[in-house]
Scaffold this active site. Sequence first.
Site, PDB file in Angstrom:
ATOM      1  N   ASN A 134       0.798  -1.253   0.056  1.00 31.23           N
ATOM      2  CA  ASN A 134       0.005  -0.085   0.172  1.00 31.23           C
ATOM      3  C   ASN A 134       0.764   1.269  -0.141  1.00 31.23           C
ATOM      4  OD1 ASN A 134      -2.692  -0.895  -0.098  1.00 31.23           O
ATOM      5  ND2 ASN A 134      -2.603  -1.661   1.833  1.00 31.23           N
ATOM      6  N   HIS A 194      -3.411  -6.402  -2.317  1.00 23.71           N
ATOM      7  CA  HIS A 194      -3.464  -5.240  -3.335  1.00 23.71           C
ATOM      8  C   HIS A 194      -2.234  -5.214  -4.356  1.00 23.71           C
ATOM      9  CE1 HIS A 194      -7.055  -3.674  -1.581  1.00 23.71           C
ATOM     10  NE2 HIS A 194      -6.483  -3.535  -0.124  1.00 23.71           N
TER      11      HIS A 194
END
Length: 171
Positions: free
Chosen positions: A32, A60
């Site tokens: 992130n 992610h």
Amino acid sequence: VYAPDGCAYAIKMIPVVKREENIEFVKVNGENSALGNGITPESANSIFTAGADVITGGNHTLRRKEFYDMLDSNPFVLRPHNLTCAEAGSGYCLFDMGRCLAAVINLSGQIYFERSNADNPFKYVDDLINKAHADGAKFIFVDFHAEATSEKRAMGFYLDGKVTAVFGTHT
């Protein structure tokens, strides 16, 4: 270094902590590090410039398509090895520390992740540990990127005595 107020502070602290504590190896979970979430080549390069040796990812990591080339071109940028949708990169690397080798394994948990593309991490970890031993790694580090504390604890108990350290990232 944990920085609840953001990645920028942690990146600035890497060289300071390395110097003050005489640290030889730094693994950063950078999943992130881009604005919003995910990771970009720019954010990864900032982390490397600050002194990280290996960057691991998480749920992610594949969010930004511009990052896929870096997953293939840089062996020290990892994504969870058990992502079923991943066509780029790896969840394993071997880092030469000069006097010895360190293996880094990156896996993702499954519990509480929306639209999880991760296969059962326990199916992969023993083969990766065996690979690390065959490659001559003295140290084996596992970044287990998971939401549920129970899943992290289960992996930690399972790996007790098999690896050097388990890092439970994400929360």
